[in-house]
Design an enzyme around this catalytic site. Structure first.
Site, short mmCIF file in Angstrom:
data_model
loop_
_atom_site.label_atom_id
_atom_site.label_comp_id
_atom_site.label_asym_id
_atom_site.label_seq_id
_atom_site.Cartn_x
_atom_site.Cartn_y
_atom_site.Cartn_z
N PHE A 143 0.85 -1.20 0.00
CA PHE A 143 0.00 0.00 0.00
C PHE A 143 0.88 1.24 0.00
CE2 PHE A 143 -2.30 3.51 1.98
CZ PHE A 143 -3.44 3.54 1.18
N ASP A 230 9.41 2.44 1.68
CA ASP A 230 8.27 3.20 2.21
C ASP A 230 8.17 2.90 3.71
OD1 ASP A 230 5.79 4.12 3.02
OD2 ASP A 230 4.70 3.35 1.27
N LYS A 259 2.88 9.59 8.51
CA LYS A 259 2.13 9.15 9.71
C LYS A 259 2.69 9.62 11.05
CE LYS A 259 -0.80 5.52 7.93
NZ LYS A 259 -0.50 4.93 6.64
C1 LIG Z 1 -0.77 5.21 5.24
C2 LIG Z 1 0.26 4.83 4.26
C3 LIG Z 1 0.48 5.58 3.09
C4 LIG Z 1 -0.40 6.74 2.70
O1 LIG Z 1 -0.31 7.79 3.59
P1 LIG Z 1 -1.38 9.00 3.52
O2 LIG Z 1 -0.86 9.99 4.50
O3 LIG Z 1 -2.71 8.43 3.89
O4 LIG Z 1 -1.37 9.50 2.13
C5 LIG Z 1 1.51 5.20 2.26
N1 LIG Z 1 2.30 4.16 2.55
C6 LIG Z 1 2.13 3.41 3.65
C7 LIG Z 1 3.05 2.29 3.93
C8 LIG Z 1 1.10 3.71 4.54
O5 LIG Z 1 0.91 2.95 5.61
#
Ligand SMILES: *Cc1c(COP(=O)(O)O)cnc(C)c1O
Length: 407
Positions: A143, A230, A259
């Site tokens: 994701f 990521d 986050k």
């Molecule tokens: C939550 C998340 C995103 C997206 O972050 P947003 O601030 O909602 O755009 C991208 N990568 C990972 C691994 C995530 O957990």
């Protein structure tokens, strides 16, 4: 607290009447405030927060030091655009460079924006090498966000459905198989980067093997690809290291963060190592809110609190304690598969879909989420104490047992 006269409970009828666009299947509760790991709804009912706003509230709710710093910053200056130097950007960038061992930082406001920047970096990296149709290796169950490019990189057809045509230039492989990666990229001169989550969050708390991370690092070096990790969810101390890839003793070339970085104030960042730090030039990329003084202060203060209160160590210690307690209590229960994850990024895997547990836990006064259908996800604030862990176990274990018996 607030003068807004909101209905305390959203029934299906008043949800229909809501002026908010219907993008989330929301639970029937509205919160008024929080303190530490506790939250209260508009009726004054208390909840234990094991979700932290999806791995966001790093230092818990209402941390006195963060509140004071943000109040001071709001009065001093909320926003200043990037036509000028921003002192707090320099400070937070230097801190992230120190903690990661990498070299330069771009600031934005969200996770998808950080990943979008990483994808642009990879494409321009390829373009500079004369590659006209660059391709990026991405993973099943990954994701990366919900913009058109990041949902194209995401390994979940439900998130992509209805939004085609997808962005091209992604090659998808399963996690933890060097052989699959080598096969998928064999004799392909257009590959520019490998892009993965060190621990997949939304995909179900799937941990990349440390040996696999080292193998990918070596392959990226050998083939001159960027290794992009990521760490939007697994970074910022949650796993018991500042960044989850550090467990493997490696360093990526590009690391998107968001986050937990601002403890609830929107802050995103892309940290780059020497191979990626000078790809962007003025005019290539930008973000109006990115790096604004309020966001930077939240990031600086979050890290300062984490250091002063040894929250990375606490995440390792409390995460291990919580996971062990859960395993002890659930061992041998029919329908329980395993606990997975690291530090305070914990998944409890059941052998069946269990999203109903989210509402049942809420009714029992516990906030958590269920992801990838069968995984109960716990990502509490890093200030968690053993007594909170005990309370989570005492509420959650009976709920899981009851759920498994009745389904
Ligand atoms: C939550 C998340 C995103 C997206 O972050 P947003 O601030 O909602 O755009 C991208 N990568 C990972 C691994 C995530 O957990």
């Amino acid at each position: 607290m607030s003068d807004l006269s909101l209905p305390s409970t959203f029934t299906p009828e008043n949800a229909q009447a809501s002026a908010v666009m219907n993008t989330y299947a929301r639970m029937e509760v509205t919160f008024s405030h929080g303190k530490g790991l506790e939250m209260w709804d508009l009726e004054g009912r208390r909840y234990l927060d094991a979700l932290a706003g999806i791995a966001v509230n790093t230092v818990g709710h209402g941390h006195p030091r963060l509140v004071a710093a943000l109040q001071e910053q709001v009065a001093q200056m909320i926003h200043c655009c990037n036509y000028y130097h921003v002192q707090t950007q320099e400070q937070l960038a230097a801190k992230l460079v120190e903690l990661s061992g990498m070299s330069n930082v771009f600031f934005c406001s969200t996770g998808l924006e950080a990943n979008e920047a990483a994808i642009k970096l990879a494409r321009k990296f390829g373009s500079k090498k004369g590659i006209e149709r660059p391709e990026i290796v991405v993973y099943e169950k990954s994701f990366h966000g919900r913009s058109i490019a990041t949902l194209s990189a995401t390994g979940n057809t439900k998130i992509q459905a209805g939004f085609g045509p997808l962005v091209e230039g992604f090659i998808r492989v399963p996690i933890n198989s060097l052989q699959a990666l080598e096969q998928a990229t064999h004799n392909n001169p257009n590959v520019v980067a490998v892009f993965l989550e060190a621990i997949q969050g939304e995909g179900g708390i799937n941990v990349m093997d440390l040996e696999y991370l080292r193998q990918v690092r070596a392959l990226c070096d050998e083939r001159d690809w960027l290794f992009m990790i990521d760490e939007v969810q697994c970074g910022m101390g949650r796993t018991g290291k500042w960044f989850a890839h550090q467990w493997a003793g490696i360093q990526p070339d590009v690391m998107p963060l968001a986050k937990g970085l601002g403890s609830g104030v929107p802050v995103g960042a892309v940290v780059a190592g020497p191979k990626a730090a000078h790809i962007f030039e003025p005019g290539n990329h930008g973000s109006t809110f990115g790096g604004n003084p309020l966001a930077m202060r939240a990031g600086i203060e979050t890290i300062a609190i984490m250091e002063a209160d040894h929250l990375v160590e606490n995440a390792a210690k409390m995460g291990a304690y919580l996971q062990t307690r859960l395993e002890q209590e659930l061992q041998g229960v029919a329908g329980f598969v395993q606990c997975k994850g690291k530090g305070l990024m914990i998944g409890i895997e059941l052998d069946r879909p269990c999203s109903a547990l989210m509402g049942q836990a809420l009714a029992a006064g516990l906030l958590l989420s269920v992801t990838a259908d069968c995984i109960i996800r716990l990502v509490p604030a890093l200030i968690i104490e053993a007594s909170h862990c005990d309370e989570i176990v005492s509420i959650l274990v009976p709920l899981i047992k009851k759920f498994l018996k009745s389904t």
